[in-house]
Scaffold this active site. Structure first.
Site, short mmCIF file in Angstrom:
data_model
loop_
_atom_site.label_atom_id
_atom_site.label_comp_id
_atom_site.label_asym_id
_atom_site.label_seq_id
_atom_site.Cartn_x
_atom_site.Cartn_y
_atom_site.Cartn_z
N LYS A 118 5.12 -5.28 -33.93
CA LYS A 118 3.96 -5.51 -34.91
C LYS A 118 4.04 -7.07 -34.99
O LYS A 118 3.10 -7.82 -35.07
CB LYS A 118 4.12 -4.96 -36.04
CG LYS A 118 3.71 -3.37 -36.25
CD LYS A 118 2.46 -2.88 -35.89
CE LYS A 118 2.19 -1.39 -36.02
NZ LYS A 118 0.87 -0.89 -35.79
N LYS A 119 5.18 -7.70 -35.11
CA LYS A 119 5.27 -9.14 -35.21
C LYS A 119 5.06 -9.77 -33.93
O LYS A 119 5.21 -11.13 -33.81
CB LYS A 119 6.79 -9.49 -35.63
CG LYS A 119 6.98 -9.02 -36.95
CD LYS A 119 8.42 -9.55 -37.54
CE LYS A 119 8.69 -9.19 -39.00
NZ LYS A 119 8.62 -7.76 -39.40
N LEU A 120 4.83 -9.32 -32.87
CA LEU A 120 4.45 -9.74 -31.64
C LEU A 120 2.90 -10.34 -31.67
O LEU A 120 2.37 -11.12 -31.04
CB LEU A 120 4.36 -9.03 -30.45
CG LEU A 120 5.81 -8.73 -29.92
CD1 LEU A 120 5.72 -7.97 -28.74
CD2 LEU A 120 6.61 -9.85 -29.57
#
Length: 829
Positions: free
Chosen positions: A296-298
């Site tokens: 998700k942090k991509l």
């Protein structure tokens, strides 16, 4: 010969276990090993042949595994949940949230879910707390798991506004533990006594004579074995204390065991093997938490450093700012470091070679999070899960290093006994109780559950194409997708308008009226529930067939402030379904995201007294705004598109093109109409003249106070300025407002300075006192409610006195510390 027999038996039953033998005891009986293990065995812990067929896979997942690490995690999880219930679950302020007769809008997952009456809610929380304590102690384990899990999920589904990822994780872990054999370990140490080999060989008959009476009372089956081998029998007591015989380092031994709480009723559960899938499910769950959070942090906002832009200002990042600027600390440490850690933590914890470094980094990470965010027990729960990736027998090896006098207070370091829940391979089957049987139905269901559960957890964070009604600018409800800290929001403007469906009369409501949360502003499903609730409550205020309109302006990750929902749609009658797109949701203007660098440049060019707000609006809509008289020199500048500014009082319109700027009159309403075919972008620039004047006056008072204190001011102060010296406000009604503001600010600064300069002991004392009164109120209010259920409610005066006593808080002043009656502090009501 008789005295020798008595001495031998007494020595066998009373001597303590020598410390030098404990290491061999932990190792247990040797297991057959291959001469050369394949790389898969060394790297993954199993051979590829173990997953070549369903049968082999079931055997692998039910392989006997040491229960020690699982038992320690069960104990820690139960303890942390018992601490969490009065705090983040809300037991300490339950009466404020679920007070009987309270007119409030709630946001359950399913609309028919309703809270119980207040006293019954306290009973429900008490049951959940007992369940957490039962999990911790391993007492009535399955029942305790159910007592914790069922109320927990009911409370979880009762309020979507309280959802977050770690609360969801707690429920998942409680569900998993319900199906596992986590009560097989973590009980008090056994009292074990040794007899030397020669003495035992000479005294086998003596041991039998000495223990005849004990064996007749306890129905113990004794067996002897050669040094270094497993005993041929296992204790099967039915009395008060079990007795068994083991061989260690050349010396058979007779063992007296204290049972765990469940072991008092089921001795075979005590210190018994657990199937490998118990560890597999927990490890995969924690791996998914880390890895999906990394995926998700991509997101571009996180990678570019916009998600948590202000976090680097915290003092925890001061060491990094010695070599990096604040901006680079935010980009490289906060965002880059968080991305790398989440993506790699699960893998690094899995492999033996990288696990020590991973344990250091994730421990540091979670300790930082405990200071950065108000996330309750989440950081400590994640710390408790990290040892699950270590060798399952690490508690035994750790316990073996303690002195013999302390081992009685620690869990057992004895090798685990066989379990019917496991599948033993060829040479392991002898004496294990399963004979030559393969995996049974229980083992197959355990393997099937493991596969289905892991697949479901991998699928659920990406299931938003099914539950489209919960999608807003972010996918799904926040709380089960592991998108932790990826999105930050700020709300500039919220307006609620109602229209009487019969008379057409317009009215306005304060944002958040009849609710205890602010999260309804960001989610279409909650907004629909809120509008439905308001329409029902407005009937009590003579509003017939109300229509309700919301105008909500939000900035996500430092973008423009823009509308989230269509302000022209009556939400009461608007369509919403959990499985279809919400038609009155306005799209996020992602094409304007590159403007963020320009917006930051504009902000940095302004002085400390000038504020700026960036707005983006859709074609055909308008923003109605009021410029307060406190905001002098307010101007509007167009950045993109075309707008028409309508000054309502003057009834005049002004057209602005890109780059144009105009002054707005204070104390008047105006409307900004977007007339361009594409969204318009503009900004308000203003100075709060009232704040500037107040700050100037406060600075003058500070200078005057400094002059008086250092003796450079010889003239006596007038009576109205005397409070700036002694800090005594006296009659607040007669004190000058500027002087009053100065004294109050000085008191806040002195208190802040006092807290910063406090010693470690003072900080610990303050922390302990705060937690004491929080738990005190939780238990007292629970006792009052349980008493009400059992004996009935007393008079209102008596009940008010009891609640006032429960509300007693600790207040620290200049004169010292005393108990006073004070409302409990809460982050949000």
């Amino acid at each position: 010969m008789e005295p020798q027999r008595g001495r031998a038996a007494a020595a066998l039953l009373s001597e303590s276990l020598p410390g030098r033998r404990r290491r061999e005891e932990v190792r247990g009986p040797p297991e057959p090993t291959q001469q050369s293990s394949s790389w898969a065995k060394r790297l993954l812990g199993f051979e590829w042949a173990d997953v070549s067929s369903w049968h082999r896979f079931v055997c692998l997942l039910n392989r006997p595994t040491d229960p020690a690490s699982l038992g320690v995690f069960r104990f820690l999880f139960g303890l942390l949940m018992a601490l969490d219930i009065p705090q983040e679950r809300g037991l300490s302020y339950l009466d404020h949230k679920y007070l009987d007769g309270l007119e409030v809008c709630r946001f359950p997952l399913i609309n028919f879910l309703e809270p119980l009456p207040l006293d019954w809610m306290y009973l429900l929380y008490a049951v959940m707390l007992l369940g957490a304590l039962g999990i911790m102690l391993g007492c009535c384990y399955r029942l305790s798991c159910l007592l914790f899990m069922l109320p927990y999920w009911y409370i979880f589904f009762l309020d979507k506004t309280a959802w977050n990822n770690h609360s969801y994780l707690y429920g998942l872990l409680g569900f998993q533990l319900t199906l596992m054999d986590a009560n097989r370990y973590c009980h008090l140490q056994n009292q074990t006594n040794f007899l030397q080999p020669q003495t035992l060989r000479d005294s086998r008959m003596e041991i039998g004579h000495a223990t005849d009476e004990y064996a007749s009372r306890t129905a113990v089956r004794l067996s002897f074995c050669e040094p270094g081998l497993m005993p041929r029998g296992r204790v099967e007591p039915k009395g008060e204390a079990p007795l068994s015989l083991w061989c260690h380092v050349g010396a058979p031994l007779l063992e007296l065991q204290d049972r765990s709480i469940d072991g008092l009723r089921h001795p075979r559960k005590r210190n018994a093997h657990v199937p490998l899938w118990n560890y597999t499910v927990l490890r995969m769950q924690i791996f998914i938490v880390y890895f999906i959070a990394g995926i998700k942090k991509l997101d571009a906002d996180w990678v570019e450093g916009y998600s948590m832009g202000s976090l680097s200002r915290h003092w925890l990042f001061d060491p990094f700012k010695l070599v990096l600027s604040e901006e680079m600390t935010s980009l490289l440490v906060v965002h880059g470091g968080g991305l790398v850690l989440d993506l790699t933590a699960g893998y690094l914890l899995f492999f033996d070679a990288t696990r020590p470094a991973a344990l250091i980094f994730v421990s540091y990470f979670h300790c930082m999070n405990s200071q950065l965010f108000s996330i309750g027990m989440f950081s400590y729960t994640m710390l408790a899960t990290s040892p699950l990736f270590c060798s399952p027998d690490w508690p035994r090896r750790l316990g073996a290093r303690f002195p013999a006098c302390l081992r009685r207070l620690l869990p057992s370091v004895e090798p685990p006994q066989p379990s019917e829940a496991c599948v033993y391979r060829g040479s392991e089957r002898k004496g294990r109780g399963r004979g030559e049987r393969g995996p049974g139905l229980r083992q197959k269901l355990g393997a099937l559950f493991t596969v289905l559960y892991v697949l479901e957890q991998l699928f659920l964070p990406y299931s938003h194409f099914i539950t489209q009604g919960y999608n807003n600018w972010t996918k799904g409800l926040y709380g089960y997708s592991w998108d932790m800290m990826v999105h930050s929001r700020s709300h500039q403007h919220v307006k609620i308008t109602y229209r009487d469906g019969v008379t057409g009369e317009l009215g306005y409501l304060n944002p958040g009226v009849f609710t205890q949360s602010r999260r309804w502003k960001d989610h279409a499903d909650m907004l629909k529930q809120y509008a439905t609730c308001l329409s029902r409550l407005l009937h009590n205020y003579n509003v017939s067939q109300p229509e309700i309109y919301f105008d909500i302006w939000v900035s996500i990750n430092d973008r423009f402030q823009q509308r989230l929902f269509d302000p022209q749609v009556d939400i009461v009658r608007a369509e919403w379904s959990p499985f279809s797109h919400t038609p009155w949701l306005k799209p996020l203007l992602v094409n304007l995201s590159p403007w963020r660098a320009k917006l930051q440049e504009i902000e940095s060019s302004l002085d400390n007294q000038t504020e700026v707000v960036f707005i983006a609006d859709f074609p055909g809509l308008h923003l109605e705004n009021f410029v307060s008289e406190d905001l002098g020199n307010t101007s509007l500048q167009l950045l993109k598109g075309e707008v028409v500014v309508e000054i309502i009082k003057e009834q005049r319109n002004y057209t602005l093109q890109e780059g144009d700027r105009m002054q707005l009159p204070p104390g008047e309403y105006h409307k900004v109409h977007t007339v361009s075919p594409e969204p318009s972008c503009y900004m308000y620039i203003y100075v709060n003249t009232t704040d500037v004047a107040l700050e100037r006056n406060l600075t003058q008072l500070q200078e005057l106070r400094d002059k008086v204190q250092n003796g450079s001011e010889t003239e006596p102060l007038p009576p109205e300025l005397q409070p700036i010296l002694d800090g005594a406000l006296g009659d607040a009604m007669q004190t000058d407002p500027v002087v009053q503001a100065f004294v109050q600010r000085q008191q806040r600064l002195e208190e802040l300075q006092r807290r910063r300069n406090a010693t470690l002991g003072e900080r610990l004392q303050r922390f302990a006192a705060r937690k004491y009164f929080l738990f005190r109120r939780s238990f007292l209010m629970t006792w009052i409610s349980l008493r009400n259920l059992a004996l009935g409610r007393p008079s209102l005066e008596h009940l008010a006195r009891e609640v006032a006593y429960a509300n007693m808080q600790q207040e620290t002043g200049a004169a010292g510390t005393e108990g006073v009656q004070k409302e409990p502090e809460r982050a949000e009501l």
